[in-house]
Write an enzyme that holds these catalytic residues in place. Structure first.
Site, PDB file in Angstrom:
ATOM      1  N   TRP A   1       0.818  -1.227   0.000  1.00 54.85           N
ATOM      2  CA  TRP A   1       0.000   0.000   0.000  1.00 54.85           C
ATOM      3  C   TRP A   1       0.843   1.264   0.000  1.00 54.85           C
ATOM      4  O   TRP A   1       0.311   2.368  -0.113  1.00 54.85           O
ATOM      5  CB  TRP A   1      -0.952  -0.007   1.208  1.00 54.85           C
ATOM      6  CG  TRP A   1      -2.020  -1.060   1.139  1.00 54.85           C
ATOM      7  CD1 TRP A   1      -2.256  -1.932   0.111  1.00 54.85           C
ATOM      8  CD2 TRP A   1      -3.025  -1.340   2.130  1.00 54.85           C
ATOM      9  NE1 TRP A   1      -3.332  -2.747   0.389  1.00 54.85           N
ATOM     10  CE2 TRP A   1      -3.816  -2.403   1.637  1.00 54.85           C
ATOM     11  CE3 TRP A   1      -3.316  -0.815   3.381  1.00 54.85           C
ATOM     12  CZ2 TRP A   1      -4.892  -2.936   2.356  1.00 54.85           C
ATOM     13  CZ3 TRP A   1      -4.387  -1.345   4.107  1.00 54.85           C
ATOM     14  CH2 TRP A   1      -5.163  -2.394   3.587  1.00 54.85           C
ATOM     15  N   LYS A   2       2.133   1.123   0.187  1.00 53.69           N
ATOM     16  CA  LYS A   2       3.062   2.274   0.166  1.00 53.69           C
ATOM     17  C   LYS A   2       2.560   3.394   1.089  1.00 53.69           C
ATOM     18  O   LYS A   2       1.986   3.110   2.134  1.00 53.69           O
ATOM     19  CB  LYS A   2       3.280   2.730  -1.278  1.00 53.69           C
ATOM     20  CG  LYS A   2       3.699   1.562  -2.195  1.00 53.69           C
ATOM     21  CD  LYS A   2       4.160   1.982  -3.546  1.00 53.69           C
ATOM     22  CE  LYS A   2       4.523   0.750  -4.369  1.00 53.69           C
ATOM     23  NZ  LYS A   2       5.031   1.065  -5.689  1.00 53.69           N
TER      24      LYS A   2
ATOM     25  N   HIS B   1      12.855  -2.742  -1.363  1.00 58.58           N
ATOM     26  CA  HIS B   1      12.005  -2.245  -2.453  1.00 58.58           C
ATOM     27  C   HIS B   1      12.774  -1.178  -3.231  1.00 58.58           C
ATOM     28  O   HIS B   1      13.531  -0.403  -2.646  1.00 58.58           O
ATOM     29  CB  HIS B   1      10.700  -1.671  -1.880  1.00 58.58           C
ATOM     30  CG  HIS B   1       9.698  -1.389  -2.959  1.00 58.58           C
ATOM     31  ND1 HIS B   1       9.760  -0.257  -3.737  1.00 58.58           N
ATOM     32  CD2 HIS B   1       8.640  -2.102  -3.412  1.00 58.58           C
ATOM     33  CE1 HIS B   1       8.769  -0.288  -4.613  1.00 58.58           C
ATOM     34  NE2 HIS B   1       8.075  -1.400  -4.446  1.00 58.58           N
TER      35      HIS B   1
ATOM     36  N   GLU C   1      11.965   1.562  -4.358  1.00 57.78           N
ATOM     37  CA  GLU C   1      11.754   2.949  -3.901  1.00 57.78           C
ATOM     38  C   GLU C   1      12.619   3.254  -2.680  1.00 57.78           C
ATOM     39  O   GLU C   1      13.022   4.398  -2.462  1.00 57.78           O
ATOM     40  CB  GLU C   1      10.261   3.183  -3.623  1.00 57.78           C
ATOM     41  CG  GLU C   1       9.485   3.286  -4.940  1.00 57.78           C
ATOM     42  CD  GLU C   1       8.039   2.843  -4.881  1.00 57.78           C
ATOM     43  OE1 GLU C   1       7.483   2.690  -3.781  1.00 57.78           O
ATOM     44  OE2 GLU C   1       7.461   2.626  -5.961  1.00 57.78           O
TER      45      GLU C   1
ATOM     46  N   GLY D   1       4.693   1.134 -11.172  1.00 61.97           N
ATOM     47  CA  GLY D   1       3.880   2.354 -11.180  1.00 61.97           C
ATOM     48  C   GLY D   1       3.771   3.026 -12.535  1.00 61.97           C
ATOM     49  O   GLY D   1       3.266   4.133 -12.637  1.00 61.97           O
TER      50      GLY D   1
ATOM     51  N   SER E   1       3.254  -3.084 -12.127  1.00 58.54           N
ATOM     52  CA  SER E   1       2.056  -2.851 -12.940  1.00 58.54           C
ATOM     53  C   SER E   1       1.212  -4.112 -13.152  1.00 58.54           C
ATOM     54  O   SER E   1       0.677  -4.330 -14.245  1.00 58.54           O
ATOM     55  CB  SER E   1       2.427  -2.212 -14.279  1.00 58.54           C
ATOM     56  OG  SER E   1       3.018  -0.947 -14.063  1.00 58.54           O
TER      57      SER E   1
ATOM     58  N   GLY F   1       1.242  -2.917  -6.297  1.00 57.07           N
ATOM     59  CA  GLY F   1       1.188  -1.581  -5.714  1.00 57.07           C
ATOM     60  C   GLY F   1      -0.170  -0.948  -5.988  1.00 57.07           C
ATOM     61  O   GLY F   1      -1.156  -1.219  -5.303  1.00 57.07           O
ATOM     62  N   GLY F   2      -0.231  -0.138  -7.027  1.00 55.18           N
ATOM     63  CA  GLY F   2      -1.424   0.654  -7.338  1.00 55.18           C
ATOM     64  C   GLY F   2      -2.728  -0.136  -7.294  1.00 55.18           C
ATOM     65  O   GLY F   2      -3.710   0.293  -6.666  1.00 55.18           O
TER      66      GLY F   2
HETATM   67  P1  PGA Z   1       2.812  -1.167  -9.006  1.00 55.53           P
HETATM   68  O1  PGA Z   1       3.862  -1.284  -7.813  1.00 55.53           O
HETATM   69  O2  PGA Z   1       1.941  -2.379  -8.990  1.00 55.53           O
HETATM   70  O3  PGA Z   1       2.052   0.106  -8.722  1.00 55.53           O
HETATM   71  O4  PGA Z   1       3.598  -1.070 -10.277  1.00 55.53           O
HETATM   72  C1  PGA Z   1       4.477  -2.518  -7.516  1.00 55.53           C
HETATM   73  C2  PGA Z   1       5.402  -2.379  -6.331  1.00 55.53           C
HETATM   74  O5  PGA Z   1       6.058  -1.344  -6.206  1.00 55.53           O
HETATM   75  O6  PGA Z   1       5.501  -3.287  -5.483  1.00 55.53           O
END
Ligand code: PGA
Length: 251
Positions: free
Chosen positions: A9-10, A100, A102, A176, A214, A235-236
């Protein structure tokens, strides 16, 4: 082995949003036991929301695993803003995401630092979801396997409890962006990682390899159809209960 459907969920949503989201996920899962037969489910909320999500995640049984998104490389002490592995375990999490992209990109985390975090996590009995993956420049230069091998190196040695390890292959350029990696790219890299596990571990079959980047309801079936893809780190699309469940339904 069941597929692992993991939502990262970041840094999204407030406590109310997280409560609504987890309640909706657990309600759906409780009503569709065949999804639980095929998949394990995990969500990683921001630290501040772990308590509320944990309280709601277990409605009627262990429906959804709750994970931290990161932990400190230090045991405890004067590290303002950091969260220790023991705090994560103490808040009721059984898993933690480490490395991760990020964190690697925005917090300059190195493989050495990530392996220290993994030590702390291991000491606290946390299951580690280790993220690996190359940048676009590295892929263009044909370096993706060398990069991933390097990221894996510190984790495939003796001291690790590999029954408590999951690998998530997340090509940085697919996170993302709405553009997932191609079927061929995913197949080749997952096969490469599987081979590395087989070369180095006594029980490589215990380690799941997730794909992340994605993943959406409309590409999930294709991705889950690829050999050595044991689940997804999402993620999203994990921020909408319907999409998260639809991804699992594609298994
Ligand atoms: P995303 O992110 O599905 O939004 O591309 C994946 C993740 O960072 O784990």
């Amino acid at each position: 082995m069941k597929k692992l459907i993991a939502g990262n969920w970041k840094m999204n949503g407030g406590s109310r949003d997280c409560a609504v989201l987890i309640a909706s996920i657990t309600e759906t899962l409780a009503a569709t036991p065949d999804l639980l037969d095929k998949c394990d489910f995990l969500v990683a909320p921001a630290f501040i929301h772990i308590g509320i999500v944990r309280a709601l995640a277990h409605g009627g049984g262990d429906l959804v695993i709750v994970a931290g998104q990161d932990c400190s490389e230090y045991e405890d002490g004067a590290y303002t803003g950091d969260i220790s592995a023991s705090m994560i375990a103490d808040s009721g999490c059984s898993h933690v995401i480490l490395g991760h992209s990020e964190r690697r990109q925005y917090h300059r985390e190195s493989d050495e630092q990530i392996s220290k975090k993994a030590e702390r996590a291991k000491d606290r009995g946390l299951h580690i979801i280790l993220c690996v993956g190359e940048t676009l420049e590295q892929r263009k230069a044909g370096e993706q396997e060398a990069v991933v091998a390097e990221q894996l190196k510190l984790f495939l040695g003796g001291g690790f409890d590999h029954s408590n390890l999951t690998i998530a292959y997340e090509p940085v350029w697919a996170i993302g962006t709405g553009e997932s990696a191609s079927v061929d790219d995913i197949r080749t890299m997952h096969e490469f990682i599987r081979k590395k596990l087989e070369e180095n571990l006594a029980h490589p079959e215990q380690v799941r390899i997730l794909y992340g980047g994605s993943v959406k309801p409309d590409n999930a079936a294709e991705i889950f159809g690829i050999e050595n893809v044991d689940g997804a780190l999402i993620g999203g699309a994990s921020l909408k209960s319907d999409d998260f469940i639809a991804i699992a339904a594609a298994v």
